[in-house]
Design a protein around this motif. Structure first.
Motif, mmCIF file in Angstrom:
data_model
loop_
_atom_site.group_PDB
_atom_site.id
_atom_site.type_symbol
_atom_site.label_atom_id
_atom_site.label_comp_id
_atom_site.label_asym_id
_atom_site.label_seq_id
_atom_site.Cartn_x
_atom_site.Cartn_y
_atom_site.Cartn_z
ATOM 1 N N HIS B 280 0.702 -1.056 -0.193
ATOM 2 C CA HIS B 280 0.133 -0.053 0.053
ATOM 3 C C HIS B 280 0.851 1.155 0.032
ATOM 4 N N HIS B 329 -6.962 -3.160 3.755
ATOM 5 C CA HIS B 329 -8.010 -2.952 2.718
ATOM 6 C C HIS B 329 -7.922 -3.882 1.348
ATOM 7 N N HIS B 330 -6.552 -4.649 1.254
ATOM 8 C CA HIS B 330 -6.513 -5.206 0.295
ATOM 9 C C HIS B 330 -6.898 -6.707 0.547
HETATM 10 CU CU LIG Z 1 -4.067 -0.051 -1.001
#
Ligand SMILES: [Cu+2]
Ligand code: HEA
Ligand code: HEA
Ligand code: CUA
Lengths: 229, 638, 190
Positions: B280, B329-330
Motif C-alpha cells: 500500500h 483493505h487489500h
Molecule cells: Cu491499497
C-alpha cells in the motif's frame, strides 16, 4: 471529451439492471448492491463538483491573446475555503461510513464457525475444482444445489493454495485458505442458475475453476439430496 | 519450437524465440550504431558516472525500456482478451499468467518507480541548489542495483522461465510445493536486488534534501516536488525494507526448507500482511512524486504561486502517514473478522481527505491564473479529472462489504489503472516534457506532444472506463478468457481498442524524441518562464552547477527575481558540495550481485559465495580508494 | 576538523543513522515473525534447546565489546595510537569469540537435528539470529579493514570519521543483541 464519455456511459450503467452484481439474487447481495449504489451516488457528488470547477476554471482562465501579458496576482491561500474542502469531505465520508460499518459487521466472514441457522454447506477448493458437501454428506463437484428462500452458511477451506468463492449474481466473494476454515453467510436465495468462479489467482488453470450454482425449489432440493450419486 | 543445441533439445515457445530474434536485431543495430558514431567513450563514461543528472537519465532510460516491455505485455493481455474464447498466439493459461505477472511486476518495480527516482535524481538537486546528491557513489550503486535486478527479472523470460504468480506473489502458491521451478525465484531475487537499490537511492535523496539545500532554502520554501520526494523517500525506506524481509523469508521457504508461508505449520496470510504493508505505501510512492510534479507544473503554467502551500505540504505528510495504516483493505475477503474490516475501511476512507485538499488546491491554483496549454500542462490538467475518477472508485472499494463484490475483479483493475495512469504515468510524461530541456538541452516538439497527450488520454479512458463494468458484470482478474454469453464481449473489445490507442500515442512520443534530437535546437536556461531554481542553471544542467551559489529568499525565488527585474542574489558562503569521483566499482558490484542471485537461483552456492566475496571486495576497494582521502589531505596541507 | 570536513562528516553521519533506521525496520519485522511463530505447534519447544551457559558467555563478550570499542575511541581522542589499536584489537577479538559461540551453538543445534525446516520457531530463530550473526561477521571484517587503514597512514580526520561510523554500527548490533536476549531467549528460559 472524456467528461462527455462519462456522462454518456453513466445512464447506460444506471439503466442496465442486467449488470450482474447490481441485480443480486440474495439479500446479502442486495445489501452489497445497495452499498455500491449508495457509495456511487456520494462519489457522483464529488465528481460533479470537481468536474464543474475544473471545466469552469480551465475555460475561464485559459491563455488568450488579450491576456497575453497579464501577470496574475499571487494568492497564498484562503483558510476559509481550505477548511470547507477539508470538512465537507469528512462529513461525506461519515455519511458513507455509517452504512459501511453496519453492513460490514453483519456480513464479514468469520474465522470460526459460529452457530448459525440455515443450511451448512462445506466448500472445499483444490486446484482446480470445487467440492461442495451438503448437510447430509452428499458431495458434488463444481455443482452446488441450494434451496430457494433459505439462508446458507458456507464453510470454506482449501486443500492447496488460496482460492476464492465467488458467485457474482448471489453475493460477494470469500477466500478459501488452506489450513483454516472461514464461514460466510448468504441470506435468502432466489431461484435461478448462476455462474460461480474462482476469484483468487491459484495457478495457471485458475480461469477454468468455474462452477454452477442452482437455486431450486425446496422440493427439488430435497429430491436432489436423496438422489444417489 | 524445439531447438537442438549440442545434442540437447531446448524447448523454446515462439514468443520467446521472437523475443530473442527481436533483441538480437536491436542489439546488432545498436552495436553498429555505437561503432559507427564512435559512442563507446560515451557509454564508458555513463558506466562510471556518479553525476546526478546522468544517473537520473540512466534511470529514466532503463525505466522507459522496461515500460515498453511491460506495455507490450499489456498489449498481449488485451489482444488475448479482445474476444471471448480467444486464442491469441501463445497467451493462454501458463503464458497468460506469465504475461500479467511480468506486466504488473515490471510496471511497478522496474518502470514506474525507477522513472520517478530518475526524475528525482535530476530535478531535486537542481530545485534546492545542491551540486549533486549527498553520496554520488552510492547513487551509482543504487542505479546499477536496479539495473541488475531488472535484467535478472527480464532474463527469466528469455530463458522461458518467467514467473506466473501475479505481482503480489501470494503464498502458498509461491512456495516450493506449488511452484517448484526456478520461475518464482527470478521474481524473488529480481525484486530483491532492485529493491535494495531503491532503498539506497531513497536514503541518498533524503540526506540530500536534509543537508544540501542552498542558503535560505528553508524547508518551508522548498518546491513541492522536493517535498514529495522527501516524504516518498521516507515511505520507501520503511516499505521496501519490509518487502526485503518478506522476500528474504520467502527465499528461505523456497531454498532452505523453512515453512513461514507454507501450510506446513506456516501462515500464508502472513505473506499478505507483509506484502501489503509494503504494497500500500508503494502505491503512494508512485503517486506522491507525481503530485509534486503536478504542483510545480500547474503553478508554472498558470503563472501563479501554488494555492495553499502549507496545506499542500501537510497533506503530503498526512497521506504518507496514513498509508501505513490501511494495508488490510487489500484483504477484506480473507476473513480477518468484522473488527479489522471496519477499522481498515475507515482508515482507508480518511486518505480521501488530504488527497481532496490537494485536488482543490490545484484547482484554485488554476483559478485566476493565465493557463498556458503546453504539453506538460496538458498532462497535468488531464490528471485532475482522471485521478479523481480513480480516487473515488478507491473510496468505493474501501466500503468493505461492497469490496466483497469488487475484490479481485476488473473493477479493481480499473481502479488502479485509473489512479496509476492518471498520477504516475501522466506525471512522468508531464515531467518529461517539462524537464527535457534540463536533461538534454532540447525542448520536445509541442505539436507531437499534443498528439501524444490526446491519444494517450483518450486511449486510457477508453480502456479502463469500460473495465469497471466488466468487474461488476462478474469478470475476475487474472483470467485468460471468458464466455460469449457473459455479456463481456463489447466491453473487452472496446478496452482493447483503447490499449492500442495508447500504444500509438507512445509511438508519437518515439517520433517526438527522434525528431527533437534530429533538429537539435538548443533552448535557453529558462524555456517555460519558470519559478524555481532549476531554471536558473544552464540546460542541460552541467556537472558543476550553482556557481555562484544563489540565495533563496522566497518560495519561487527565480520568479520573484524576474518580476523584480533583478538577477538572483548570490553568495560565497555556502557549504561544501558532495565529493565525487567517477568509478566503475558500482557497476562491478551490481554485476557481482547479479551473479550471486543468478547462481542462487540454480543452487550453485559455491559460485554465489565467490560472487558474494566479490561484492565485499568491491566494498573494501571502495573504502581504500575513498575520494575523501586526497581531499582531506589537501585541506590539511593548507 | 575544518568546517568542510565537519560538514562532510555530518552528511555521512546522518545518512548512516537513517541506514540504521532501515536496519531497525528489518530486525523489527524479523522479531515480529519470531513472535508470531514461537512457540511452534509442533517440534521442539524453545526452552528445550536454548542453553544458558553459552548465551551468558557469548552475551558477555559481545556486550562488553561495546565498552572496549568506547575505550578505543577514547584512545583516538587522546591521540594515543597504541591505546586505540589495543582496544580495537580486543573489540575484534570479542566479536570473533562471540561468533565462535554462535557458530558452535548453531552447529550443535543442527547436529541435534534442529534444522530450519524442523519447525517455524526454528526457522524464524535461524533467520533472525543468523542475520544478526552475519552483522557481527561483517563488523569484524570492517574492524580488520580499519586496523589496516590505521596502519596505512590515511589522514587522521578521515580515520576518525571511519571509526566513528563503525562505532555506530557496532553499538547498534549490540543493541539488537539485547533485544534478541529479551525477546528470543529470556521468555523461554525462565
Ligand atoms: Cu491499497
Ligand atoms: C497510484 C496508485 C494508487 C492510488 C493513489 C490509490 C488510491 C486509493 N486506493 Fe487503490 N490500489 C492501487 C493503487 C492506488 N490506489 C493498486 C495498484 C491496487 C491493487 C493492487 C492489486 O491488488 O494488484 C489498489 C487497490 C485498492 C483497494 C483494494 C481493492 C481490492 O483488491 O479489493 C482499495 C480498497 O480500499 C483501494 C482504495 C484506494 C483509496 C481509498 C485510494 C485513495 O487514496 C484515493 C483518494 C482520492 C480521492 C478520493 C479523489 C480526490 C478527493 C476528493 C476530490 C475529495 C472528496 C472526496 C471524497 C469525500 C470521497 N485501492
Ligand atoms: C505502473 C503500473 C501500470 C501501468 C502503467 C499499466 C498499464 C497498462 N495496463 Fe496494467 N497492470 C498493472 C500495472 C500497470 N499497468 C498491475 C500492477 C497489474 C496487476 C498484475 C497482476 O494481476 O499481477 C496490471 C494488470 C493489467 C491487466 C489485468 C490482467 C489480468 O488481471 O488478467 C490489464 C488488462 O487489461 C492491464 C492493461 C494495461 C494496459 C492496456 C496498460 C497501458 O496503459 C499500457 C500502455 C503502454 C503501451 C501500450 C506500450 C507501448 C509500447 C509500444 C508501442 C511497443 C513498442 C515496443 C517495442 C519497440 C519493444 N494491466
Ligand atoms: Cu482457484 Cu483461482
Amino acid at each position: 471529451m472524456k467528461k462527455l464519455a462519462v456522462f454518456l456511459l453513466l445512464p447506460l450503467l444506471a439503466g442496465c439492471s442486467s449488470i450482474t452484481v447490481l441485480d443480486p439474487k440474495s439479500t446479502t447481495g442486495e445489501e452489497q448492491a445497495y452499498l455500491i449504489w449508495f457509495s456511487l451516488g456520494l462519489m457522483m457528488i464529488v465528481l460533479v463538483v470537481v468536474f464543474v470547477l475544473f471545466a469552469r476554471f480551465v475555460i475561464k482562465y485559459r491563455y488568450t491573446e488579450e491576456r497575453k501579458n497579464d501577470i496574475p496576482e499571487d494568492v497564498k491561500g484562503n483558510l476559509k475555503l481550505e477548511l470547507t474542502w477539508t470538512i465537507l469531505p469528512i462529513i461525506l465520508l461519515i455519511v458513507l461510513a455509517v452504512p459501511t460499518i453496519a453492513i460490514t459487521y453483519n456480513q464479514s466472514p468469520k474465522m470460526a464457525a459460529e452457530a448459525d441457522d440455515g443450511i451448512d454447506i462445506g466448500v472445499a477448493a483444490q486446484q482446480f475444482t470445487w467440492t461442495f458437501s451438503q448437510p447430509n454428506g452428499k458431495t458434488d463437484q463444481n455443482k452446488l444445489v441450494l434451496p430457494e428462500g433459505e439462508d446458507v452458511t458456507l464453510h470454506l477451506s482449501s486443500k492447496d493454495v488460496i482460492h476464492s468463492f465467488w458467485v457474482p449474481a448471489l453475493a460477494g466473494k470469500i477466500d478459501a485458505i488452506p489450513g483454516r476454515t472461514v464461514t460466510y453467510e448468504i441470506k435468502h436465495l432466489q431461484k435461478g442458475t448462476y455462474r460461480g468462479k474462482c476469484a483468487e489467482y491459484c495457478g495457471t488453470q485458475h480461469t477454468n475453476m468455474v462452477f454452477e450454482v442452482q437455486v431450486v425449489s425446496k422440493k427439488a432440493y430435497q429430491k436432489y439430496l436423496k438422489e444417489m450419486k | 519450437m524445439d531447438i537442438s543445441l549440442f545434442g540437447k533439445t531446448i524447448n523454446l515457445p515462439s514468443d520467446v524465440l521472437a523475443a530473442w530474434i527481436f533483441t538480437g536485431i536491436i542489439g546488432i543495430v545498436l552495436v553498429v550504431y555505437i561503432w559507427k558514431k564512435k559512442k563507446l567513450p560515451v557509454i564508458w563514461e555513463y558506466m562510471r558516472t556518479t553525476n546526478h543528472r546522468k544517473i537520473g537519465t540512466l534511470y529514466i532510460l532503463f525505466g522507459f525500456i522496461f515500460f515498453l516491455r511491460a506495455g507490450l505485455d499489456a498489449l498481449f493481455i488485451r489482444s488475448q482478451l479482445a474476444l471471448p474464447n480467444n486464442d491469441f498466439w501463445v497467451f493462454q493459461s501458463q503464458k497468460y499468467s506469465e504475461v500479467f505477472t511480468t506486466h504488473g511486476t515490471m510496471m511497478i518495480f522496474f518502470a514506474a518507480t525507477p522513472m520517478l527516482l530518475g526524475l528525482m535524481n535530476i530535478a531535486v538537486p537542481l530545485q534546492i541548489g545542491a551540486r549533486d546528491l549527498a553520496y554520488p557513489f552510492l547513487n551509482a550503486v543504487g542505479f546499477w542495483l536496479f539495473f541488475a535486478g531488472g535484467m535478472l527479472f527480464n532474463l527469466a523470460f528469455f530463458l522461458n522461465k518467467a514467473p506466473a504468480i501475479g505481482w503480489t506473489g501470494y503464498a502458498p502458491l509461491t512456495g516450493p510445493t506449488h511452484t517448484p521451478g526456478v520461475n518464482t525465484d527470478y521474481y524473488v531475487f529480481g525484486v530483491q536486488i532492485s529493491g535494495l537499490g531503491t532503498i539506497l537511492t531513497a536514503l541518498n535523496m533524503m540526506v540530500t534534501i536534509i543537508r544540501h539545500r542552498a542558503p535560505g532554502m528553508k524547508l518551508t520554501r522548498m518546491p513541492l516536488f522536493t517535498w514529495a520526494s522527501l516524504i516518498t523517500s521516507f515511505l520507501i525506506l520503511v516499505a521496501f525494507t519490509v518487502l526485503a524481509i518478506a522476500l528474504y523469508l520467502l527465499m528461505f521457504d523456497r531454498l532452505f526448507g523453512t515453512n513461514f508461508f507454507t501450510t506446513n505449520g506456516g501462515n500464508p496470510v502472513y505473506w499478505q500482511h507483509l506484502f501489503w504493508i509494503f504494497g500500500h505505501p508503494e502505491v503512494y510512492i508512485l503517486a506522491l512524486p507525481a503530485f509534486g510534479i503536478f504542483s510545480d507544473v500547474i503553478s508554472t503554467f498558470s503563472k501563479k504561486r501554488l494555492f495553499g502551500y502549507p496545506a499542500m505540504v501537510i497533506s503530503i505528510v498526512m497521506i504518507g502517514f496514513l498509508s501505513f495504516m490501511v494495508w488490510a483493505h487489500h484483504m477484506f475477503t480473507v476473513g480477518l473478522g468484522p473488527m479489522a474490516n471496519t477499522f481498515f475501511a475507515i482508515t482507508t476512507m480518511t486518505i480521501a481527505v488530504p488527497t481532496g485538499v490537494k485536488i482543490f488546491n490545484w484547482l484554485f491554483t488554476i483559478r485566476g491564473g493565465v493557463i498556458h496549454f503546453s504539453t506538460a500542462m496538458l498532462f497535468a490538467l488531464g490528471f485532475i479529472p482522471s485521478f479523481v475518477m480513480g480516487g473515488v472508485t478507491g473510496v468505493m472499494l474501501s466500503v468493505s462489504a461492497a469490496d466483497f463484490q469488487f475484490h479481485d475483479s476488473y473493477f479493481v483493475v480499473a481502479h488502479f489503472h485509473y489512479v496509476i495512469l492518471a498520477s504516475t504515468i501522466l506525471g512522468i510524461f508531464s515531467a518529461l516534457y517539462y524537464w527535457y530541456p534540463k536533461i538534454t538541452g532540447y525542448a520536445l516538439d509541442e505539436k507531437l506532444g499534443k498528439w501524444h497527450f490526446w491519444l494517450f488520454l483518450i486511449g486510457f479512458h477508453l480502456t479502463f472506463f469500460p473495465l469497471h463494468i466488466a468487474g461488476l458484470q462478474g469478470m475476475p482478474r487474472r483470467v485468460f478468457t471468458y464466455d460469449p454469453g457473459e455479456g463481456l464481449t463489447a466491453i473487452n473489445f472496446i478496452a482493447t481498442i483503447g490499449a492500442f490507442t495508447m500504444g500509438i500515442s507512445i509511438l508519437c512520443l518515439f517520433w517526438n524524441l527522434f525528431k527533437t534530437h534530429r533538429k537539435a535546437e538548443k533552448v535557453g536556461n529558462d524555456p517555460w518562464d519558470g519559478r524555481t531554481l532549476e531554471w536558473y542553471v544552464a540546460s542541460p544542467a552541467p556537472e558543476h552547477t550553482f556557481d555562484p551559489m544563489p540565495i533563496v529568499e522566497d518560495i519561487d525565488p527565480l520568479w520573484v527575481a524576474k518580476r523584480q527585474n533583478r538577477p538572483m542574489r548570490t553568495t560565497d558562503h555556502h557549504r561544501i558540495a558532495p565529493l565525487s569521483k567517477s568509478s566503475i566499482l558500482p557497476f562491478v558490484m551490481a554485476m557481482c550481485l547479479f551473479l550471486l542471485a543468478f547462481t542462487m537461483i540454480y543452487h550453485l552456492y559455491w559460485v554465489s559465495a565467490i560472487a558474494g566475496i566479490g561484492v565485499l571486495a568491491c566494498m573494501v576497494i571502495r573504502s581504500l580508494t575513498d575520494e575523501r582521502k586526497s581531499f582531506y589531505r589537501s585541506i590539511n596541507w593548507l | 576538523m575544518t568546517n568542510n570536513e565537519a560538514a562532510l562528516f555530518r552528511d555521512k553521519q546522518i545518512g548512516f543513522f537513517i541506514y540504521l533506521g532501515v536496519e531497525a525496520v528489518m530486525f523489527l519485522t524479523l522479531f515480529a515473525t519470531y513472535i508470531i511463530f514461537t512457540p511452534a505447534t509442533q517440534g521442539p519447544r524453545p526452552g528445550e534447546i536454548f542453553e544458558a551457559k553459552s548465551l551468558i558467555l557469548s552475551s558477555f563478550f559481545l556486550l562488553s565489546s561495546s565498552g572496549t570499542l568506547m575505550l578505543a575511541e577514547k584512545g583516538m581522542k587522546e591521540k594515543k595510537t597504541g591505546k586505540l589499536l589495543v582496544w580495537l584489537g580486543i573489540t575484534l577479538l570479542f566479536g570473533l569469540i562471540f561468533l565462535g559461540f554462535e557458530i558452535s551453538d548453531f552447529h550443535k543445534y543442527i547436529s541435534e537435528g534442529y534444522l530450519t525446516s524442523t519447525s517455524n520457531f526454528l526457522g524464524s530463530f535461524y533467520v533472525l539470529v543468523g542475520l544478526h550473526a552475519a552483522h557481527v561477521m561483517f563488523g569484524s571484517g570492517w574492524m580488520i579493514l580499519l586496523l589496516i587503514q590505521q596502519r596505512m597512514n590515511i589522514p587522521t580526520s578521515l580515520f576518525q570519521e571511519k571509526l566513528k561510523i563503525f562505532s555506530y554500527y557496532w553499538h547498534f548490533v549490540d543493541v539488537v543483541w539485547v533485544f534478541i536476549i529479551v525477546i528470543v531467549y529470556l521468555p523461554y528460559m525462565i
